[in-house]
Design a protein around this motif. Structure first.
Motif, PDB file in Angstrom:
ATOM      1  N   UNK A   1      34.679   0.269  23.969  1.00  0.00           N
ATOM      2  CA  UNK A   1      35.759   0.058  24.923  1.00  0.00           C
ATOM      3  C   UNK A   1      36.824  -0.929  24.471  1.00  0.00           C
ATOM      4  N   UNK A   2      36.572  -1.617  23.361  1.00  0.00           N
ATOM      5  CA  UNK A   2      37.549  -2.588  22.850  1.00  0.00           C
ATOM      6  C   UNK A   2      38.604  -1.837  22.031  1.00  0.00           C
ATOM      7  N   UNK A   3      39.879  -2.117  22.281  1.00  0.00           N
ATOM      8  CA  UNK A   3      40.940  -1.386  21.553  1.00  0.00           C
ATOM      9  C   UNK A   3      40.821  -1.549  20.039  1.00  0.00           C
ATOM     10  N   UNK A   4      41.214  -0.524  19.343  1.00  0.00           N
ATOM     11  CA  UNK A   4      41.066  -0.515  17.883  1.00  0.00           C
ATOM     12  C   UNK A   4      42.048  -1.451  17.185  1.00  0.00           C
ATOM     13  N   UNK A   5      42.977  -2.039  17.918  1.00  0.00           N
ATOM     14  CA  UNK A   5      43.879  -3.017  17.287  1.00  0.00           C
ATOM     15  C   UNK A   5      43.136  -4.312  16.932  1.00  0.00           C
ATOM     16  N   UNK A   6      41.940  -4.478  17.501  1.00  0.00           N
ATOM     17  CA  UNK A   6      41.097  -5.624  17.153  1.00  0.00           C
ATOM     18  C   UNK A   6      40.200  -5.241  15.973  1.00  0.00           C
ATOM     19  N   UNK A   7      40.096  -6.124  15.020  1.00  0.00           N
ATOM     20  CA  UNK A   7      39.167  -5.911  13.919  1.00  0.00           C
ATOM     21  C   UNK A   7      38.620  -7.245  13.433  1.00  0.00           C
ATOM     22  N   UNK A   8      37.444  -7.193  12.874  1.00  0.00           N
ATOM     23  CA  UNK A   8      36.816  -8.384  12.334  1.00  0.00           C
ATOM     24  C   UNK A   8      36.368  -8.153  10.910  1.00  0.00           C
ATOM     25  N   UNK A   9      36.370  -9.225  10.137  1.00  0.00           N
ATOM     26  CA  UNK A   9      35.914  -9.115   8.762  1.00  0.00           C
ATOM     27  C   UNK A   9      35.311 -10.439   8.329  1.00  0.00           C
ATOM     28  N   UNK A  10      34.697 -10.402   7.147  1.00  0.00           N
ATOM     29  CA  UNK A  10      34.142 -11.616   6.569  1.00  0.00           C
ATOM     30  C   UNK A  10      32.641 -11.622   6.535  1.00  0.00           C
ATOM     31  N   UNK A  11      32.110 -12.574   5.806  1.00  0.00           N
ATOM     32  CA  UNK A  11      30.667 -12.785   5.740  1.00  0.00           C
ATOM     33  C   UNK A  11      30.425 -14.154   5.127  1.00  0.00           C
ATOM     34  N   UNK A  12      29.151 -14.596   5.215  1.00  0.00           N
ATOM     35  CA  UNK A  12      28.850 -15.917   4.663  1.00  0.00           C
ATOM     36  C   UNK A  12      29.421 -16.998   5.545  1.00  0.00           C
TER      37      UNK A  12
ATOM     38  N   UNK B   1      49.947  -7.307  18.589  1.00  0.00           N
ATOM     39  CA  UNK B   1      49.620  -8.062  19.798  1.00  0.00           C
ATOM     40  C   UNK B   1      50.234  -7.413  21.035  1.00  0.00           C
ATOM     41  N   UNK B   2      49.412  -7.249  22.046  1.00  0.00           N
ATOM     42  CA  UNK B   2      49.866  -6.682  23.311  1.00  0.00           C
ATOM     43  C   UNK B   2      49.861  -7.744  24.402  1.00  0.00           C
ATOM     44  N   UNK B   3      50.612  -7.527  25.476  1.00  0.00           N
ATOM     45  CA  UNK B   3      50.673  -8.543  26.550  1.00  0.00           C
ATOM     46  C   UNK B   3      49.297  -8.925  27.091  1.00  0.00           C
ATOM     47  N   UNK B   4      48.358  -7.987  27.074  1.00  0.00           N
ATOM     48  CA  UNK B   4      47.027  -8.257  27.600  1.00  0.00           C
ATOM     49  C   UNK B   4      46.188  -9.133  26.661  1.00  0.00           C
ATOM     50  N   UNK B   5      46.680  -9.378  25.462  1.00  0.00           N
ATOM     51  CA  UNK B   5      45.884 -10.085  24.450  1.00  0.00           C
ATOM     52  C   UNK B   5      46.080 -11.595  24.469  1.00  0.00           C
ATOM     53  N   UNK B   6      47.011 -12.069  25.291  1.00  0.00           N
ATOM     54  CA  UNK B   6      47.215 -13.517  25.349  1.00  0.00           C
ATOM     55  C   UNK B   6      46.019 -14.134  26.063  1.00  0.00           C
ATOM     56  N   UNK B   7      45.258 -14.915  25.308  1.00  0.00           N
ATOM     57  CA  UNK B   7      43.954 -15.397  25.766  1.00  0.00           C
ATOM     58  C   UNK B   7      43.433 -16.406  24.749  1.00  0.00           C
ATOM     59  N   UNK B   8      42.238 -16.908  25.021  1.00  0.00           N
ATOM     60  CA  UNK B   8      41.554 -17.765  24.057  1.00  0.00           C
ATOM     61  C   UNK B   8      40.423 -16.967  23.419  1.00  0.00           C
TER      62      UNK B   8
END
Lengths: 107, 117
Positions: A57-68, A78-85
């Motif tokens: 359900x999370x929009x695909x504009x969000x992504x995560x990467x990295x390890x270690x 960025x969309x208006x709904x994304x202003x947050x902590x």
């Protein structure tokens, strides 16, 4: 305990911007990292787990990467709904510590 | 739909205990863990521990060992978090969160606990 840091602490951006938040652990945590979004007066919402797996359900504009020790959360446009902590949380070892948060506000 | 309904706000004196409840519905209660996370006013998130509703096993953050007790009642699909020897620094919004044994995928709205003399 594993200490988590995030940068920046505050980020000012405009709608449509590409936004990247960095989270660093005090030791390697493999890929055992989650990202949450929290809006004022609301409970946190899970966005990503295992560093890069998008919660349903999370929009695909969000992504995560990295390890270690180092991870990034990217919002591609960025969309208006994304202003947050945004908080990262490690779950490699107990206690499952959170980062201090990154506030994304309107430029 | 998944619901985690938490008990109402509490005001306690220093040294007292508080017991917060989290009633789960909309899913199989014993299939998901329940985490407790708190957030002091204007501050970040702090993990207290996790309980398995299935077997009742718990894991607490070392910081809260001896002061926190998590329990569950499978007959009412309710999980409880009791924090004792309260101090002013325990003033916070306490969240329960359903999830795996490692992170929460659905959070309650929180219960405000205020510790004040």
């Amino acid at each position: 305990d594993i200490q988590m840091t995030q940068s920046p602490s505050t980020l000012s951006a405009s709608v449509g911007d590409r936004v990247t938040i960095t989270c660093r652990a005090s030791q390697s945590i493999s890929s055992w990292l989650a990202w949450y979004q929290q809006k004022p007066g609301k409970a946190p919402k899970l966005l990503i787990y295992k560093a890069s797996t998008l919660e349903g359900g999370v929009p695909s504009r969000f992504s995560g990467s990295g390890s270690g020790p180092e991870f990034t959360l990217t919002i591609s446009s960025l969309q208006p709904d994304d202003f947050a902590t945004y908080y990262c949380q490690q779950y490699n070892s107990s206690p499952f510590t959170f980062g201090p948060g990154t506030k994304v506000d309107i430029k | 739909q998944v619901q985690l309904v938490q008990s109402g706000a509490e005001v306690k004196k220093p040294g007292a205990s508080v017991k917060v409840s989290c009633k789960a519905s909309g899913y199989t209660f014993t299939s998901y863990y329940i985490h407790w996370v708190r957030q002091a006013p204007g501050q970040g998130l702090e993990w207290l521990g996790v309980i398995s509703p299935s077997g009742g096993t718990t894991s607490y953050a070392q910081k809260f060992q001896g002061r926190v007790t998590m329990s569950r009642d499978t007959s009412t699909t309710t999980v409880y978090m009791e924090l004792s020897i309260l101090r002013s620094e325990d003033t916070a919004l306490y969240y329960c969160a359903r999830g795996t044994s490692y992170y929460g995928d659905y959070w309650g709205r929180g219960t405000l606990v205020t510790v004040s003399s």
